[in-house]
Design a protein around this motif. Structure first.
Motif, short mmCIF file in Angstrom:
data_model
loop_
_atom_site.label_atom_id
_atom_site.label_comp_id
_atom_site.label_asym_id
_atom_site.label_seq_id
_atom_site.Cartn_x
_atom_site.Cartn_y
_atom_site.Cartn_z
N VAL A 78 -3.02 4.18 -11.63
CA VAL A 78 -3.40 3.83 -10.26
C VAL A 78 -2.34 2.86 -10.04
N GLN A 79 -2.18 1.77 -10.84
CA GLN A 79 -0.90 0.79 -10.39
C GLN A 79 0.47 1.33 -10.07
N ALA A 80 0.79 2.45 -11.03
CA ALA A 80 1.90 3.00 -10.77
C ALA A 80 1.85 3.86 -9.49
N GLU A 81 0.86 4.50 -8.85
CA GLU A 81 0.74 5.10 -7.73
C GLU A 81 0.83 4.15 -6.74
N LEU A 82 0.16 3.03 -6.71
CA LEU A 82 0.24 1.87 -5.79
C LEU A 82 1.85 1.40 -5.56
N ARG A 83 2.46 1.33 -6.73
CA ARG A 83 3.79 0.91 -6.49
C ARG A 83 4.78 2.02 -5.67
N GLY A 84 4.42 3.21 -6.09
CA GLY A 84 5.11 4.36 -5.39
C GLY A 84 4.78 4.60 -4.02
N TYR A 85 3.40 4.27 -3.67
CA TYR A 85 3.02 4.00 -2.20
C TYR A 85 3.72 3.01 -1.51
N VAL A 86 4.03 1.87 -2.02
CA VAL A 86 4.85 0.87 -1.40
C VAL A 86 6.18 1.22 -1.32
N ASP A 87 6.95 1.87 -2.11
CA ASP A 87 8.16 2.29 -2.04
C ASP A 87 8.31 3.34 -0.85
N LEU A 88 7.32 4.44 -0.79
CA LEU A 88 7.27 5.10 0.17
C LEU A 88 7.20 4.68 1.59
N VAL A 89 6.45 3.56 1.78
CA VAL A 89 5.96 2.97 2.88
C VAL A 89 7.17 2.10 3.44
N GLY B 40 9.58 -4.64 10.92
CA GLY B 40 10.41 -4.30 9.59
C GLY B 40 9.54 -4.41 8.69
N PRO B 41 9.93 -3.81 7.50
CA PRO B 41 9.09 -3.47 6.12
C PRO B 41 9.18 -5.14 5.68
N ASP B 42 9.19 -5.98 5.93
CA ASP B 42 9.39 -7.25 5.46
C ASP B 42 8.24 -7.40 4.24
N ALA B 43 6.87 -7.02 4.91
CA ALA B 43 5.70 -7.25 4.05
C ALA B 43 5.74 -6.43 2.86
N PHE B 44 6.20 -5.34 2.87
CA PHE B 44 6.07 -4.27 1.82
C PHE B 44 7.41 -4.44 0.74
N THR B 45 8.53 -5.17 1.29
CA THR B 45 9.47 -5.75 0.54
C THR B 45 9.42 -6.73 -0.34
#
Length: 255
Positions: A96-107, A237-242
């Motif tokens: 689940v943690q790996a999927e969340l990291r992937g979701y952040v990269d996607l966003v 911008g995507p600052d929050a996700f960066t």
């Protein structure tokens, strides 16, 4: 749109009828560019332009500010979900943690470019969240601690989905097309009003008129440039996700 044109035609018809009726009275002729008719018309057109211009500026500005705040809300929910997933046993928790990291990269990558260029979110992002929910719901909880951890994670995933829906709405939001048209048309009429009233500016009188026209054109372009939340001068911008990506790496490293 047809109603708008109909209202404009009716207003013009009222002016024509009123001018015909006034001609039958002893009203004073008003052909001068600085007469009461031109003065009254100029004041009203200026007020109408300022009203439309203010709305066209304020609405996107407030929408952009709210959208920026929402991105930080979504990123915070992802961070909390990441912590909650750490309480689940392997292999479910780490996955689940790996999927969340992937979701952040996607966003912060492909999805942000799609919001900028097409004002919409990717289908893959929704699929990731739906898959995570199904996976977490399928986890067997034999103890109260695991039940609490799963419940907390599901709550965080629900918050992420809610913030994502708001982000989708923000990406598709723009001022009404009619408002932009009114802003442009009234700006043009305000610039041309002296000529329409019969004046013929010459010499230095053209300088302030040209400056006003330049400023109105700049302001009107600004209203067009800030129409979309994730593109233009006020683009979120995507600052929050960066910054969140850095935090997730820190959490994963135990520091």
């Amino acid at each position: 749109m047809f109603i708008y044109f109909g209202a404009a035609v009716c207003a013009i018809a009222v002016v024509i009828v009123a001018s015909r009726l006034v001609r039958r009275t002893r009203a004073v002729e008003d052909p001068d560019p600085d007469g009461p008719t031109a003065g009254h018309t100029g004041a009203m057109l200026s007020a109408l332009f300022l009203l439309a211009f203010a709305i066209a500026i304020v609405v996107p500005w407030t929408t952009s500010d709210a959208a920026r705040t929402n991105t930080y809300t979504e990123s915070q929910s992802i961070s909390e979900a990441y912590w909650a997933a750490g309480r689940l046993p392997a292999p479910a928790g780490p996955h689940v943690q790996a999927e969340l990291r992937g979701y952040v990269d996607l966003v912060r990558g492909p999805e942000w470019r799609r919001m900028r260029d097409h004002s919409e979110l990717t289908a893959r992002g929704w699929a990731v969240l739906d898959g995570l929910r199904r996976e977490v719901l399928a986890i067997k909880t034999d103890t109260d601690e695991l039940k609490d951890a799963r419940g907390a994670l599901l709550d965080r995933l629900a918050e992420i989905s809610a913030a994502r829906r708001q982000r989708a709405a923000d990406a598709a939001t723009e001022p009404p097309a009619g408002l932009l048209a009114v802003t442009v048309l009234t700006g043009i009429v305000v610039v041309l009003l002296p000529f329409l009233a019969g004046a013929r500016p010459r010499g230095m009188t053209l300088v302030p008129l040209a400056l006003m026209a330049a400023l109105l054109a700049t302001g009107t372009y600004l209203t067009i440039d800030i129409m979309h939340v994730f593109s233009g001068a006020l683009a979120v911008g995507p600052d929050a996700f960066t910054s969140l990506n850095t935090d997730l790496q820190r959490i994963a490293g135990g520091g």
